[in-house]
Design a protein around this motif. Structure first.
Motif, mmCIF file in Angstrom:
data_model
loop_
_atom_site.group_PDB
_atom_site.id
_atom_site.type_symbol
_atom_site.label_atom_id
_atom_site.label_comp_id
_atom_site.label_asym_id
_atom_site.label_seq_id
_atom_site.Cartn_x
_atom_site.Cartn_y
_atom_site.Cartn_z
ATOM 1 N N ARG A 173 -5.869 -12.403 5.791
ATOM 2 C CA ARG A 173 -6.003 -10.942 5.894
ATOM 3 C C ARG A 173 -6.886 -10.551 7.084
ATOM 4 N N GLU A 193 -11.261 -3.869 14.325
ATOM 5 C CA GLU A 193 -10.711 -2.557 13.967
ATOM 6 C C GLU A 193 -11.825 -1.516 13.926
ATOM 7 N N GLN A 234 0.817 -1.221 0.000
ATOM 8 C CA GLN A 234 0.000 0.000 0.000
ATOM 9 C C GLN A 234 0.853 1.274 0.000
ATOM 10 N N ASP A 258 0.996 0.814 10.199
ATOM 11 C CA ASP A 258 -0.076 0.312 9.327
ATOM 12 C C ASP A 258 -0.092 1.047 7.981
HETATM 13 N N1 GUN Z 1 -8.333 -4.979 7.507
HETATM 14 C C1 GUN Z 1 -8.193 -5.855 6.499
HETATM 15 N N2 GUN Z 1 -7.294 -5.435 5.613
HETATM 16 C C2 GUN Z 1 -6.831 -4.254 6.049
HETATM 17 C C3 GUN Z 1 -5.871 -3.324 5.548
HETATM 18 O O1 GUN Z 1 -5.259 -3.498 4.509
HETATM 19 N N3 GUN Z 1 -5.677 -2.218 6.312
HETATM 20 C C4 GUN Z 1 -6.330 -1.999 7.480
HETATM 21 N N4 GUN Z 1 -6.078 -0.894 8.176
HETATM 22 N N5 GUN Z 1 -7.236 -2.847 7.952
HETATM 23 C C5 GUN Z 1 -7.487 -3.963 7.262
#
Ligand code: GUN
Ligand code: ZN
Length: 438
Positions: free
Chosen positions: A206, A237, A84, A324
């Motif tokens: 992932r 998250e 990224q 991140d």
């Molecule tokens: N959750 C799943 N994939 C990602 C990602 O690429 N970045 C972030 N911040 N959260 C995720």
């Protein structure tokens, strides 16, 4: 440039954490010497002490004298997405839309080994110039993306944790593997790279929404076959993501159970974000000794929430710190420490600079089970070292000049510093940032 086998003595103001400041008074946790030195031999820290003592013991060594600049351990970034790099700072979306709009289209490009190599090298050059000497990265579904980052790290002598990012649903065509190919590709890659020089393999689903139960089960089985590998994934998250996991796995008590019941919970597990954990999840993670990673710039940038650093560290959780990149808005662990400080203020109150430096060095090293190799300036560790200029900009310099101890001298650089504050970088005893001559 210094060759790897040349004995080298770095002189300057040394600073390293000897104990965890979340467990003891921060002022009793550090080792510092305003006229100190680090003697490096064969890529490792061979001796530390006062400049005078080391100069008389190692008379043949090449000396690099940084004067009053600060010599600290290289930063350890415990959660990044190197693919990224090119889409960092992409505007206007929360997590799921941000993945679909920006991230997945970019990750599609990594089937091309040339593109993967280009970005892997760009990422590592940026990371090193910001003082990061070890990182744990996600890749893409393409084995080429894993080969590219391990190869680029190996060429630089860096310690690298990485693994093939696995997804077999809820992603675009062209960016999905299968349960079987995820298992087979991961197995082949880990057999090639795990333990090769400084490369460490992390089995990498992932996150629960982009894997079928069959794929998660296959990866849990792979981890059981190779238990000394790490396992990294995302958890809790964002609230929309948690609701999505609940709808995809309706018979689970919580998010963690989607991992736990397929063997993806263990002491070598590393869970990124972990913002909205329930009590049961915290208890299970603590019981097994798994690690959590705080990604503060990302959590603000994508709008995810406030990580409970004070609550989790006081319960004894192992916590690392991470950019991140590119959900996070920076490559800099200094900027990330600043964000962690600000999030702390919004939660439980201010964190001492020693706690911030701990998180970016030993805390992350412990979270990645690398604390016997990196994270401090102890003898025997790899010579992964950062030299900070505490006067890197006029704004920082005028503030630093008022400081009366090392922590108040460092804090303005933590809060306002960037790659300009990273004066020099050594990886495995080799000089990596050649811009500054001393
Ligand atoms: N959750 C799943 N994939 C990602 C990602 O690429 N970045 C972030 N911040 N959260 C995720
Ligand atoms: Zn992530």
């Amino acid at each position: 440039m210094t060759t790897q086998n040349q004995d080298t003595l770095l002189l300057g103001h040394t600073l390293s954490l000897a104990k965890n400041p979340f467990e003891t008074d921060p002022l009793e946790c550090y080792v510092s010497d305003s006229q100190g030195g680090i003697f490096m031999r064969d890529g490792k820290i061979y001796a530390t002490g006062t400049a005078e003592d080391l100069k008389s013991r190692f008379k043949q060594a090449k000396i690099v004298d940084y004067g009053s600049k600060l010599i600290v351990p290289g930063f350890v970034d415990a959660h990044v997405h190197y693919p990224q790099t090119a889409i960092i700072a992409s505007w206007g979306k929360r997590l799921i839309d941000w993945l679909n709009e920006y991230t997945f289209p970019e990750e599609m490009k990594f089937h091309d080994p040339f593109y993967a190599k280009t970005i892997a090298e760009r990422y590592l050059d940026l990371a090193i110039s910001h003082g990061t000497t070890t990182c744990a990265t996600y890749t893409t579904i393409h084995p080429e993306s894993v080969e590219a980052i391990f190869q680029a790290a190996d060429t630089r002598g860096m310690c690298m944790v990485a693994g093939k990012t696995c997804m077999d649903k809820n992603a675009p065509n062209g960016l999905m593997d299968t349960a079987q190919s995820a298992y087979e590709d991961s197995k082949r890659l880990l057999e090639t790279w795990h333990g090769k020089n400084r490369c460490i393999y992390a089995i990498t689903p992932r996150f629960a929404p982009t894997s079928t139960q069959e794929q998660l089960t296959a990866l849990g089985q792979l981890w059981a076959e190779y238990p000394d590998c790490l396992m990294q994934t995302h958890i809790s998250e964002q609230v929309e993501e948690i609701a999505w996991v609940k709808s995809l796995y309706p018979d689970t008590k919580d998010y963690l159970e989607a991992y736990e019941r397929v063997g993806l919970l263990g002491d070598r597990a590393i869970y990124g974000h972990a913002i909205h954990l329930k009590e049961r999840e915290k208890d299970r993670i603590k019981d097994v000794g798994a690690s959590l990673v705080h990604c503060p710039t990302s959590n603000s940038f994508i709008g995810s929430g406030l990580f409970d650093m004070a609550g989790l560290t006081s319960r004894g959780h192992k916590v690392g710190l991470a950019t991140d990149t590119g959900g996070g808005s920076s490559f800099s662990m200094l900027r990330t420490m600043a964000a962690a400080y600000e999030v702390g203020q919004l939660n439980a109150g201010p964190m001492h600079p020693a706690n911030l430096l701990w998180l970016a060095t030993m805390g992350s090293a412990q979270a990645l089970h690398l604390d016997n190799q990196v994270g401090s300036l102890d003898v025997g560790k790899y010579a992964d070292i950062v030299v900070l200029d505490l006067h890197s900009t006029p704004a920082i310099a005028q503030r630093t000049n008022m400081a009366n101890d090392i922590w108040s001298a460092l804090f303005p650089t933590i809060m306002m510093g960037d790659d300009r504050a990273v004066f020099d970088v050594w990886v495995k005893g080799q000089r990596m940032k050649y811009v500054n001559e001393v």
